[in-house]
Design a protein around this motif. Structure first.
Motif, PDB file in Angstrom:
ATOM      1  N   LEU A 130      -0.172   0.735   4.717  1.00 42.06           N
ATOM      2  CA  LEU A 130      -0.546   0.579   3.199  1.00 42.06           C
ATOM      3  C   LEU A 130      -0.832  -1.087   3.174  1.00 42.06           C
ATOM      4  O   LEU A 130      -2.161  -1.527   2.700  1.00 42.06           O
ATOM      5  CB  LEU A 130       0.701   0.742   2.281  1.00 42.06           C
ATOM      6  N   LEU A 131      -0.087  -2.076   3.823  1.00 46.09           N
ATOM      7  CA  LEU A 131      -0.230  -3.382   3.894  1.00 46.09           C
ATOM      8  C   LEU A 131      -1.421  -3.784   4.635  1.00 46.09           C
ATOM      9  O   LEU A 131      -1.924  -4.860   4.561  1.00 46.09           O
ATOM     10  CB  LEU A 131       1.020  -3.979   4.334  1.00 46.09           C
ATOM     11  N   GLU A 132      -1.806  -2.933   5.717  1.00 45.22           N
ATOM     12  CA  GLU A 132      -3.195  -3.508   6.502  1.00 45.22           C
ATOM     13  C   GLU A 132      -4.279  -2.941   5.976  1.00 45.22           C
ATOM     14  O   GLU A 132      -5.444  -3.211   6.456  1.00 45.22           O
ATOM     15  CB  GLU A 132      -2.684  -2.726   8.074  1.00 45.22           C
ATOM     16  N   ARG A 133      -4.404  -2.077   4.943  1.00 41.16           N
ATOM     17  CA  ARG A 133      -5.525  -1.581   4.361  1.00 41.16           C
ATOM     18  C   ARG A 133      -6.387  -2.999   3.775  1.00 41.16           C
ATOM     19  O   ARG A 133      -5.768  -3.928   2.961  1.00 41.16           O
ATOM     20  CB  ARG A 133      -5.435  -0.660   3.186  1.00 41.16           C
TER      21      ARG A 133
ATOM     22  N   GLU B   9       3.153  -9.228  -1.062  1.00 43.98           N
ATOM     23  CA  GLU B   9       1.910  -9.695  -1.327  1.00 43.98           C
ATOM     24  C   GLU B   9       0.727  -8.852  -1.682  1.00 43.98           C
ATOM     25  O   GLU B   9       0.547  -7.950  -1.010  1.00 43.98           O
ATOM     26  CB  GLU B   9       1.394 -10.778  -0.125  1.00 43.98           C
ATOM     27  N   ARG B  10      -0.056  -9.363  -2.739  1.00 44.55           N
ATOM     28  CA  ARG B  10      -1.307  -8.651  -3.232  1.00 44.55           C
ATOM     29  C   ARG B  10      -1.245  -7.086  -3.700  1.00 44.55           C
ATOM     30  O   ARG B  10      -1.942  -6.500  -4.062  1.00 44.55           O
ATOM     31  CB  ARG B  10      -2.355  -8.634  -1.947  1.00 44.55           C
ATOM     32  N   LEU B  11      -0.021  -6.806  -3.656  1.00 44.26           N
ATOM     33  CA  LEU B  11       0.297  -5.341  -4.237  1.00 44.26           C
ATOM     34  C   LEU B  11       1.620  -5.446  -5.163  1.00 44.26           C
ATOM     35  O   LEU B  11       2.399  -6.018  -4.917  1.00 44.26           O
ATOM     36  CB  LEU B  11       0.582  -4.114  -3.108  1.00 44.26           C
ATOM     37  N   THR B  12       1.191  -4.807  -6.280  1.00 41.83           N
ATOM     38  CA  THR B  12       2.482  -4.981  -7.408  1.00 41.83           C
ATOM     39  C   THR B  12       3.499  -3.758  -6.985  1.00 41.83           C
ATOM     40  O   THR B  12       2.944  -2.802  -6.206  1.00 41.83           O
ATOM     41  CB  THR B  12       1.750  -4.404  -8.625  1.00 41.83           C
ATOM     42  N   PRO B  13       4.761  -4.061  -7.474  1.00 50.03           N
ATOM     43  CA  PRO B  13       5.771  -2.594  -7.047  1.00 50.03           C
ATOM     44  C   PRO B  13       5.091  -1.545  -7.366  1.00 50.03           C
ATOM     45  O   PRO B  13       5.429  -0.514  -6.568  1.00 50.03           O
ATOM     46  CB  PRO B  13       6.841  -3.430  -7.825  1.00 50.03           C
ATOM     47  N   THR B  14       4.443  -1.432  -8.575  1.00 53.30           N
ATOM     48  CA  THR B  14       4.109   0.189  -9.024  1.00 53.30           C
ATOM     49  C   THR B  14       3.063   0.410  -8.174  1.00 53.30           C
ATOM     50  O   THR B  14       3.187   1.777  -8.026  1.00 53.30           O
ATOM     51  CB  THR B  14       3.552  -0.243 -10.502  1.00 53.30           C
ATOM     52  N   GLU B  15       2.021  -0.352  -7.565  1.00 53.21           N
ATOM     53  CA  GLU B  15       1.167   0.244  -6.619  1.00 53.21           C
ATOM     54  C   GLU B  15       1.750   0.646  -5.141  1.00 53.21           C
ATOM     55  O   GLU B  15       1.500   1.736  -4.651  1.00 53.21           O
ATOM     56  CB  GLU B  15       0.241  -0.747  -6.369  1.00 53.21           C
ATOM     57  N   VAL B  16       2.726  -0.014  -4.917  1.00 55.53           N
ATOM     58  CA  VAL B  16       3.498   0.180  -3.556  1.00 55.53           C
ATOM     59  C   VAL B  16       4.201   1.585  -3.910  1.00 55.53           C
ATOM     60  O   VAL B  16       4.167   2.574  -2.838  1.00 55.53           O
ATOM     61  CB  VAL B  16       4.555  -0.850  -3.084  1.00 55.53           C
ATOM     62  N   ALA B  17       5.109   1.850  -4.729  1.00 53.00           N
ATOM     63  CA  ALA B  17       5.715   2.983  -5.178  1.00 53.00           C
ATOM     64  C   ALA B  17       4.833   4.160  -5.398  1.00 53.00           C
ATOM     65  O   ALA B  17       5.132   5.160  -4.753  1.00 53.00           O
ATOM     66  CB  ALA B  17       6.730   2.850  -6.289  1.00 53.00           C
TER      67      ALA B  17
ATOM     68  N   PRO C 276       6.001  -9.676   7.053  1.00 43.16           N
ATOM     69  CA  PRO C 276       6.018 -11.098   6.445  1.00 43.16           C
ATOM     70  C   PRO C 276       5.478 -10.880   4.925  1.00 43.16           C
ATOM     71  O   PRO C 276       5.688 -11.668   4.122  1.00 43.16           O
ATOM     72  CB  PRO C 276       4.958 -11.804   7.349  1.00 43.16           C
ATOM     73  N   GLN C 277       4.773  -9.909   4.568  1.00 39.50           N
ATOM     74  CA  GLN C 277       4.220  -9.547   3.474  1.00 39.50           C
ATOM     75  C   GLN C 277       5.286  -9.248   2.415  1.00 39.50           C
ATOM     76  O   GLN C 277       4.974  -9.287   1.229  1.00 39.50           O
ATOM     77  CB  GLN C 277       3.105  -8.648   3.235  1.00 39.50           C
ATOM     78  N   ALA C 278       6.409  -9.037   2.890  1.00 43.26           N
ATOM     79  CA  ALA C 278       7.536  -8.529   1.875  1.00 43.26           C
ATOM     80  C   ALA C 278       8.573  -9.656   1.848  1.00 43.26           C
ATOM     81  O   ALA C 278       8.801 -10.428   2.657  1.00 43.26           O
ATOM     82  CB  ALA C 278       8.243  -7.300   2.661  1.00 43.26           C
TER      83      ALA C 278
END
Length: 413
Positions: free
Chosen positions: A410-413, A348-356, A324-326
């Motif tokens: 990653l999203l659960e951290r 949510e709460r993460l930029t695209p660059t951070e995710v990549a 659901p965060q995506a």
């Protein structure tokens, strides 16, 4: 007797050395196909064989020069089959799609005048926007921009059609978005262009790895693509309708050829890339019925790719429902006639660059940013761009599982 091998992912992946490597003791998964595909061994072998035995230029009275001359002809014929061009003399080569488009834009815009109009789209890679903006500026012509449908990341075709007028000289648009994966129905646009005598320039770079192109069915004036996006080397390919090959006046070096497609090709071509291009098209056709024409084998092979890629898209979208965060920017269904397996996401709460970056540390290779689709990210207000996940026919459901396991952690951290 049919000697064609049966398509399996194991047989596909066995041809790509890159898919079996590890880096820092971790497996490697490539989800950056839209930025450049991996290359099969047969293509690499063809390039090395040319360079190690026949490297030369055209027009000399010795064997390797003749081999090179024959190779150029063979490459044009292979691309004729790939694009279903009416003649191989409609095929032009260049360094890449961007370079070809800037070069061809000069010839196409030679007779533009103040008050003429050009239409581009917010869905396109800016190689098919900036080139025309600058050509129009030089001729004091105006540029209109067709918007996207924000709900599904597709082109607003109705808006584009509303921009067409008797002043329109050229319409530049994409067959598929390199960011959202949305496929464009260009037929009504081409019909509207014909009604006012405008030319149509199609960017098929993102479309070409996923669907077989038919320029005669499209009935477009120009179409461009790049082989490194469909498992080949870095080389650009342009189709030019036969009626323009001799009537357009290119900017060229004297005394370059006056006849045929070579009149649009500047400098010495990358002949090793042409050798790789021929091998690439053979690779793409390998799952077709043995003994049939190259075009028929390509049609049969691409039907298999479409089926597999639809399955990948369906599997990916089903998995995405558990996050659901995506947020997805693009069509939320898996029909391969409506989208490629390329997905634009924010979290949510993460930029695209951070995710990549986090995924890259796990050797899950994908990109973040605008991907030169500036009109799209600007209209959607996405200052940080998107995470782009793009699959090819060598990708697997197991790789998608690995991606979502990493994203969930990653999203659960």
């Amino acid at each position: 007797m049919n000697l064609t091998p049966e398509f399996t992912l194991e047989k596909v992946r066995a041809q790509f050395n890159a898919l079996h490597q590890s880096y820092n003791d971790l497996p490697v998964t490539f989800f950056d196909g839209p930025g450049g595909s991996q290359v099969p061994e047969s293509v690499l072998e063809a390039m090395v064989s040319y360079l190690s035995h026949y490297n030369s230029n055209l027009g000399a009275p010795y064997f390797s020069s003749q081999v090179t001359t024959d190779l150029v002809t063979q490459a044009r014929q292979a691309c004729q089959s790939l694009l279903n061009a009416p003649t191989s003399d409609s095929i032009i080569f260049g360094a890449n799609m961007t370079t070809l488009t800037f070069s061809l834009s000069r010839a196409i815009s030679r007779d533009w005048q103040a008050g003429d109009e050009v239409i581009v789209t917010a869905l396109d890679h800016y190689a098919n926007v900036s080139s025309w903006q600058q050509a129009a500026h030089d001729k004091q012509a105006s540029v209109k921009v067709a918007q996207i449908n924000e709900q599904d990341g597709s082109l607003d075709v109705e808006h584009l059609l509303s921009l067409v007028s008797t002043k329109t000289r050229l319409i530049a648009l994409t067959l598929a978005s390199n960011t959202t994966g949305s496929i464009v129905d260009v037929a009504p646009v081409i019909e509207a262009a014909k009604q006012v005598g405008a030319r149509v320039y199609i960017d098929a770079v993102h479309y070409a790895p996923h669907h077989l192109i038919d320029v005669q069915a499209l009935d477009c004036d120009f179409l461009v693509c790049s082989a490194y996006k469909f498992f080949g080397p870095h080389i650009g390919i342009a189709y030019m309708h036969p009626k323009w090959v001799q009537t357009l006046q290119p900017y060229k070096v004297e005394p370059a050829p006056e006849l045929g497609p070579a009149r649009f090709e500047t400098g010495t071509q990358s002949f090793e890339a042409l050798a790789g291009l021929v091998a690439t098209i053979d690779y793409l056709a390998q799952w077709g019925e043995g003994g049939e024409s190259l075009r028929t084998r390509l049609e049969q092979s691409f039907a298999i790719y479409n089926q597999h890629e639809s399955q990948l898209s369906a599997y990916f979208l089903a998995k995405l429902g558990s996050l659901p965060q995506a947020k997805l920017y693009g069509r939320d269904y898996a029909d391969s006639s409506a989208r490629t397996p390329t997905f634009a996401l924010t979290f949510e709460r993460l930029t695209p660059t951070e995710v990549a970056k986090a995924l890259g540390e796990l050797n899950i290779c994908l990109g973040a940013g605008h991907f030169y689709a500036l009109g799209l990210v600007r209209q959607l207000g996405l200052e940080d761009g998107v995470v782009r996940i793009g699959m090819m026919h060598y990708n697997t459901k197991q790789e998608i599982d690995r991606l979502f396991e990493a994203l969930t952690e990653l999203l659960e951290r």
